[in-house]
Write a protein that holds these residues in place. Structure first.
Motif, short mmCIF file in Angstrom:
data_model
loop_
_atom_site.label_atom_id
_atom_site.label_comp_id
_atom_site.label_asym_id
_atom_site.label_seq_id
_atom_site.Cartn_x
_atom_site.Cartn_y
_atom_site.Cartn_z
N ILE A 6 0.15 -56.25 -6.44
CA ILE A 6 -0.67 -56.71 -7.59
C ILE A 6 -2.00 -56.14 -7.20
O ILE A 6 -2.80 -55.67 -8.34
CB ILE A 6 -0.59 -58.10 -7.64
CG1 ILE A 6 0.90 -58.82 -7.86
CG2 ILE A 6 -1.70 -58.65 -8.84
CD1 ILE A 6 1.47 -58.66 -9.24
N GLU A 9 -2.46 -52.66 -7.83
CA GLU A 9 -2.54 -52.27 -8.91
C GLU A 9 -3.88 -52.57 -9.80
O GLU A 9 -4.68 -51.97 -10.55
CB GLU A 9 -1.34 -53.10 -9.89
CG GLU A 9 -0.03 -52.65 -9.74
CD GLU A 9 0.27 -51.28 -10.16
OE1 GLU A 9 -0.27 -50.82 -11.18
OE2 GLU A 9 0.95 -50.37 -9.54
N ILE A 10 -4.36 -53.73 -9.28
CA ILE A 10 -5.78 -54.20 -9.96
C ILE A 10 -6.86 -53.10 -9.48
O ILE A 10 -7.66 -52.57 -10.57
CB ILE A 10 -6.26 -55.33 -9.27
CG1 ILE A 10 -5.26 -56.49 -9.84
CG2 ILE A 10 -7.91 -55.57 -9.47
CD1 ILE A 10 -5.65 -57.92 -9.15
N ILE A 13 -6.00 -49.79 -11.57
CA ILE A 13 -6.51 -49.70 -13.01
C ILE A 13 -8.18 -49.78 -13.09
O ILE A 13 -8.63 -49.19 -13.90
CB ILE A 13 -5.94 -51.10 -13.94
CG1 ILE A 13 -4.39 -51.03 -13.72
CG2 ILE A 13 -6.77 -51.27 -14.97
CD1 ILE A 13 -3.78 -52.18 -14.08
N LEU A 105 -1.97 -62.21 -16.25
CA LEU A 105 -2.28 -61.31 -15.19
C LEU A 105 -2.94 -60.12 -15.70
O LEU A 105 -2.70 -59.31 -16.07
CB LEU A 105 -1.08 -60.91 -14.34
CG LEU A 105 -0.35 -61.73 -13.40
CD1 LEU A 105 0.81 -61.13 -12.74
CD2 LEU A 105 -1.09 -62.22 -12.21
N ARG A 106 -4.43 -60.31 -15.81
CA ARG A 106 -5.14 -59.42 -16.50
C ARG A 106 -6.19 -59.13 -15.82
O ARG A 106 -7.00 -59.95 -15.37
CB ARG A 106 -5.58 -59.94 -17.83
CG ARG A 106 -4.36 -59.97 -19.08
CD ARG A 106 -4.68 -60.81 -20.31
NE ARG A 106 -5.51 -59.67 -20.88
CZ ARG A 106 -4.92 -58.89 -21.88
NH1 ARG A 106 -3.70 -58.74 -22.02
NH2 ARG A 106 -5.78 -58.20 -22.58
N ILE A 107 -6.86 -57.68 -16.13
CA ILE A 107 -8.17 -57.45 -15.82
C ILE A 107 -8.99 -57.57 -17.05
O ILE A 107 -8.82 -56.96 -17.97
CB ILE A 107 -8.22 -55.99 -15.24
CG1 ILE A 107 -7.37 -56.05 -13.93
CG2 ILE A 107 -9.89 -55.82 -14.84
CD1 ILE A 107 -7.48 -54.60 -13.45
N ASP B 69 -3.25 -55.75 -18.66
CA ASP B 69 -2.27 -56.30 -17.83
C ASP B 69 -2.07 -55.60 -16.84
O ASP B 69 -2.06 -54.50 -16.78
CB ASP B 69 -1.03 -56.53 -18.68
CG ASP B 69 -0.01 -57.59 -17.98
OD1 ASP B 69 0.28 -57.45 -16.82
OD2 ASP B 69 0.48 -58.50 -18.86
N ILE B 70 -2.40 -56.49 -15.51
CA ILE B 70 -2.22 -55.95 -14.13
C ILE B 70 -0.81 -55.26 -13.91
O ILE B 70 -0.74 -54.08 -13.46
CB ILE B 70 -2.74 -56.78 -13.21
CG1 ILE B 70 -3.84 -57.35 -13.43
CG2 ILE B 70 -2.20 -56.21 -11.78
CD1 ILE B 70 -4.12 -58.65 -12.44
N LEU B 71 0.36 -55.50 -14.72
CA LEU B 71 1.67 -55.01 -14.32
C LEU B 71 1.98 -54.11 -15.61
O LEU B 71 3.22 -53.75 -15.50
CB LEU B 71 2.81 -56.32 -14.26
CG LEU B 71 2.42 -57.24 -13.03
CD1 LEU B 71 3.60 -58.31 -13.52
CD2 LEU B 71 2.74 -56.53 -11.84
N ARG B 73 1.62 -50.68 -15.78
CA ARG B 73 2.54 -49.74 -15.32
C ARG B 73 3.80 -49.98 -14.95
O ARG B 73 4.92 -49.34 -15.39
CB ARG B 73 1.77 -49.19 -14.09
CG ARG B 73 2.33 -47.56 -13.43
CD ARG B 73 1.34 -47.06 -12.85
NE ARG B 73 1.44 -47.81 -11.20
CZ ARG B 73 1.18 -47.13 -10.20
NH1 ARG B 73 0.61 -45.82 -10.06
NH2 ARG B 73 1.21 -47.83 -8.98
N PHE B 187 8.75 -58.48 -11.45
CA PHE B 187 9.04 -57.13 -11.60
C PHE B 187 10.29 -56.62 -12.39
O PHE B 187 11.27 -56.60 -11.82
CB PHE B 187 8.94 -56.15 -10.01
CG PHE B 187 7.74 -56.24 -9.48
CD1 PHE B 187 6.39 -55.28 -9.65
CD2 PHE B 187 7.10 -57.41 -8.73
CE1 PHE B 187 5.35 -55.50 -9.00
CE2 PHE B 187 6.21 -57.43 -7.98
CZ PHE B 187 5.20 -56.57 -8.15
#
Lengths: 115, 280
Positions: A6, A9-10, A13, A105-107, B69-71, B73, B187
């Motif tokens: 996670i 990914e953060i 992005i 789960l957001r930026i 959203d972080i997920l 991708r 996931f």
């Protein structure tokens, strides 16, 4: 330890957005993490601390907006706060509920330095 | 740095291997995204250093609204997988459980008993080809994904494995995820159904301890039922806890070892395939 996936990914992005804005570095990142998202905040924080090294986010301040859980009963449509995934509806006592908040789960945003 | 554990050991990268062949490198960019070292060479043309001190009065701070959203991708890739499965009418089941709940035995038994269905299998483990070798013995085409130190399969690994596996139209694909009731929950792989397997040698409160996984599953298999007389597992409580977390769960109580209760699972599999064929 999916928190490291996670975290990466953060960073991905955030760097993508920072590059698009021709920024030099990211000074602050604001996250929105639901309390029912399945992500341990402490583990994520630890993972981010390790993973930001040598990235644009190195040294960036991290702000986390924790979103408390909110459920809706699918039978009587009552909405109520929850801090787990198995609290029954306080009105009809059923377990047929949907989580309507708290799984985010957001930026949200970045603060970047640019010339 | 390794993208799954941060250990910095490059040998921990993901590999996809057909039993009896050399591993293929599924995603050579695995180790690029987290480990990017930005040297800021693009800025050095301006002739300034990067001490980020307060004297950088020419730097301006700007807010960028991301709202992503972080997920994203993984979710997009999972949807891409799902589109492929739907177009080819492939039924995909993602088997998740703690280590040692009997996923592989459950799978082996299913493949041996329910013949006449074209199967393909993706095995996920941190290390070893052991499970893939066992599945290969059943005659079903299988690839092994070794996640290194990674704790879950993701949609990209499945996407890459599919290119090696090439599942046929109207087949059934079983994905045996890494034994872990926490990480794989977040996931999406593009599967039709997530099957959570617990066994009577575990605590009956597993659904309450790992609610995210039970909440996101469709089927719940309670395995090793042949051992029920010898353990303190409270079956009613286990079902009740699981139903509290997810009232839509469909239960199967089986012993993959003796075959007890497997018929109901086979019926479900047959009926689901029939339904897919008629609506596909």
């Amino acid at each position: 330890m999916h928190e490291l996936s996670i975290a990466l990914e953060i960073i991905d992005i955030a760097e993508e957005h920072a590059h698009k804005a021709h920024a030099l570095s990211v000074t602050e990142i604001e996250l929105e993490i639901g309390e029912l998202s399945g992500v341990e905040m402490e583990a994520l924080d630890f993972a981010l601390e390790v993973a930001v090294k040598d990235t644009m986010l190195s040294g960036a301040k991290r702000t986390v907006d924790k979103v408390p859980g909110q459920a809706r009963c699918n039978d009587c449509m009552h909405e109520f706060p929850v801090d787990d995934l198995f609290t029954p509806c306080p009105v009809c006592h059923g377990f047929n509920t949907s989580i309507i908040r708290g799984q985010e789960l957001r930026i949200k945003s970045l603060f970047v330095n640019e010339i | 740095m390794c993208d799954t554990c941060g250990c910095g050991q490059p040998e921990n990268k993901v590999t996809i291997t057909v039993p009896g062949s050399e591993p293929v490198d599924p995603r050579e960019h695995t180790h690029t995204h987290g480990g990017i070292t930005y040297t800021h060479t693009h800025d050095h043309e301006a002739g300034h250093t990067h001490d980020h001190g307060d004297d950088h009065d020419h730097l301006q701070s700007k807010e960028i609204i991301v709202g992503q959203d972080i997920l994203t991708r993984n979710n997009l890739l999972a949807e891409r997988n799902r589109g492929f499965f739907e177009a080819c009418n492939i039924l995909v089941l993602n088997l998740v459980s703690s280590p040692g709940s009997g996923k592989t035995v459950f799978l082996e038994r299913t493949l041996r008993d329910m013949t006449g269905i074209p199967y393909t299998i993706i095995e996920g483990d941190q290390q070893t080809m052991n499970d893939a070798m066992r599945i290969k013995e059943t005659g079903a085409p299988v690839v092994q994904i070794n996640t290194g130190t990674g704790c879950h399969l993701d949609a990209e690994m499945i996407h890459k494995a599919l290119k090696v596996l090439k599942p046929a139209d109207d087949s059934v694909l079983f994905i045996e995820n890494v034994g872990n009731l926490v990480c794989p929950a977040l996931f999406d792989l593009g599967e039709n159904y997530r099957v959570v397997i617990m066994s009577v040698t575990e605590g009956e409160d597993k659904p309450l301890k790992y609610p995210t996984m039970f909440r996101s599953s469709h089927l719940c298999v309670i395995n090793k039922m042949d051992l029920l007389p010898y353990v303190d597992f409270d079956l009613d409580k286990a079902r009740s806890y699981a139903a509290q977390v997810n009232p839509h769960l469909k239960f199967f109580e089986v012993s993959a070892k003796t075959g007890q209760g497997m018929n109901l699972w086979y019926d479900w599999l047959k009926n689901t395939r029939t339904l897919m064929a008629s609506t596909g």
